[in-house]
Design a protein around this motif. Sequence first.
Motif, mmCIF file in Angstrom:
data_model
loop_
_atom_site.group_PDB
_atom_site.id
_atom_site.type_symbol
_atom_site.label_atom_id
_atom_site.label_comp_id
_atom_site.label_asym_id
_atom_site.label_seq_id
_atom_site.Cartn_x
_atom_site.Cartn_y
_atom_site.Cartn_z
ATOM 1 N N PHE A 36 0.824 -1.203 0.000
ATOM 2 C CA PHE A 36 0.000 0.000 0.000
ATOM 3 C C PHE A 36 0.859 1.254 0.000
ATOM 4 N N THR A 37 0.495 2.195 -0.862
ATOM 5 C CA THR A 37 1.252 3.451 -0.945
ATOM 6 C C THR A 37 0.660 4.529 -0.045
ATOM 7 N N THR A 38 -0.663 4.608 0.020
ATOM 8 C CA THR A 38 -1.315 5.576 0.902
ATOM 9 C C THR A 38 -2.665 5.050 1.353
ATOM 10 N N VAL A 39 -3.130 5.636 2.435
ATOM 11 C CA VAL A 39 -4.499 5.426 2.896
ATOM 12 C C VAL A 39 -5.038 6.811 3.209
ATOM 13 N N LYS A 40 -6.184 7.134 2.607
ATOM 14 C CA LYS A 40 -6.803 8.432 2.860
ATOM 15 C C LYS A 40 -8.171 8.205 3.479
ATOM 16 N N GLU A 41 -8.454 9.002 4.465
ATOM 17 C CA GLU A 41 -9.760 8.931 5.106
ATOM 18 C C GLU A 41 -10.581 10.133 4.672
ATOM 19 N N LYS A 42 -11.764 9.854 4.166
ATOM 20 C CA LYS A 42 -12.715 10.898 3.794
ATOM 21 C C LYS A 42 -13.890 10.828 4.774
ATOM 22 N N LYS A 43 -14.883 11.655 4.548
ATOM 23 C CA LYS A 43 -16.012 11.734 5.473
ATOM 24 C C LYS A 43 -16.696 10.379 5.691
ATOM 25 N N ASN A 44 -16.924 9.636 4.609
ATOM 26 C CA ASN A 44 -17.682 8.382 4.715
ATOM 27 C C ASN A 44 -16.922 7.134 4.313
ATOM 28 N N HIS A 45 -15.647 7.275 3.924
ATOM 29 C CA HIS A 45 -14.895 6.134 3.387
ATOM 30 C C HIS A 45 -13.419 6.202 3.747
ATOM 31 N N PHE A 46 -12.785 5.033 3.691
ATOM 32 C CA PHE A 46 -11.328 4.922 3.679
ATOM 33 C C PHE A 46 -10.946 4.475 2.264
ATOM 34 N N PHE A 47 -9.902 5.077 1.696
ATOM 35 C CA PHE A 47 -9.398 4.690 0.384
ATOM 36 C C PHE A 47 -7.965 4.201 0.552
ATOM 37 N N LEU A 48 -7.722 2.921 0.253
ATOM 38 C CA LEU A 48 -6.393 2.332 0.355
ATOM 39 C C LEU A 48 -5.829 2.171 -1.050
ATOM 40 N N SER A 49 -4.696 2.816 -1.315
ATOM 41 C CA SER A 49 -4.086 2.790 -2.652
ATOM 42 C C SER A 49 -2.927 1.808 -2.693
ATOM 43 N N LEU A 50 -2.943 0.949 -3.716
ATOM 44 C CA LEU A 50 -1.861 -0.013 -3.924
ATOM 45 C C LEU A 50 -0.805 0.563 -4.857
ATOM 46 N N LYS A 51 0.370 -0.052 -4.865
ATOM 47 C CA LYS A 51 1.471 0.410 -5.716
ATOM 48 C C LYS A 51 1.127 0.387 -7.195
ATOM 49 N N ASP A 52 0.296 -0.551 -7.622
ATOM 50 C CA ASP A 52 -0.033 -0.671 -9.047
ATOM 51 C C ASP A 52 -1.178 0.247 -9.480
#
Length: 177
Positions: A117-133
């Motif tokens: 995982f490159t980043t994890v961002k938290e928004k108001k209603n969700h978590f977004f986990l970004s992979l290297k690809d």
Amino acid sequence: MNEKGEIELEVNLEHLDFWRYYIYSYFNFNTVLFICFNFALFGFALLVFLGNSFTGSRIIGLLISSFLFSILSILFSIYMSAEIAVDFETTFKYKFSDKKIEIIGKDSFSEFKWSCFTTVKEKKNHFFLSLKDGQITMIPKKDFTNKEDILEFRELLRTKLEDKALLKKSVGKLGLK
């Protein structure tokens, strides 16, 4: 957290979640690059077509045409995605442990080490986990049982991803319904 120290989460993704995911993952640096490339390519093609006469009105026409071409390309892409989203509804089971993340779907199974995982961002209603690809995994907060589960999940993300975890610090609004 279960007896093995894992966080298990049943995630139900619906039509609206699809659009949140799509908008979040689509409007990024690659989209800006795509628009700029289309701008340049289409403008260059028109310039070659029009010849060497550079007048103010022709340059403005080139810019407007390039911009409209880019916007139409994006709208076409959104339309194609809308065809997919019409009947979109699916459920995944996530298992977050010390070593990995497992994602279990109706017909699929994925396993990722935390280092993928490159980043994890938290928004108001969700978590977004970004992979290297470039893949992005979306986890709606509505699928957590209570505020404590979200706080526990945040702590796990902070522990495993350290400075890659862009999470909220407050306990206030956690996106539960």
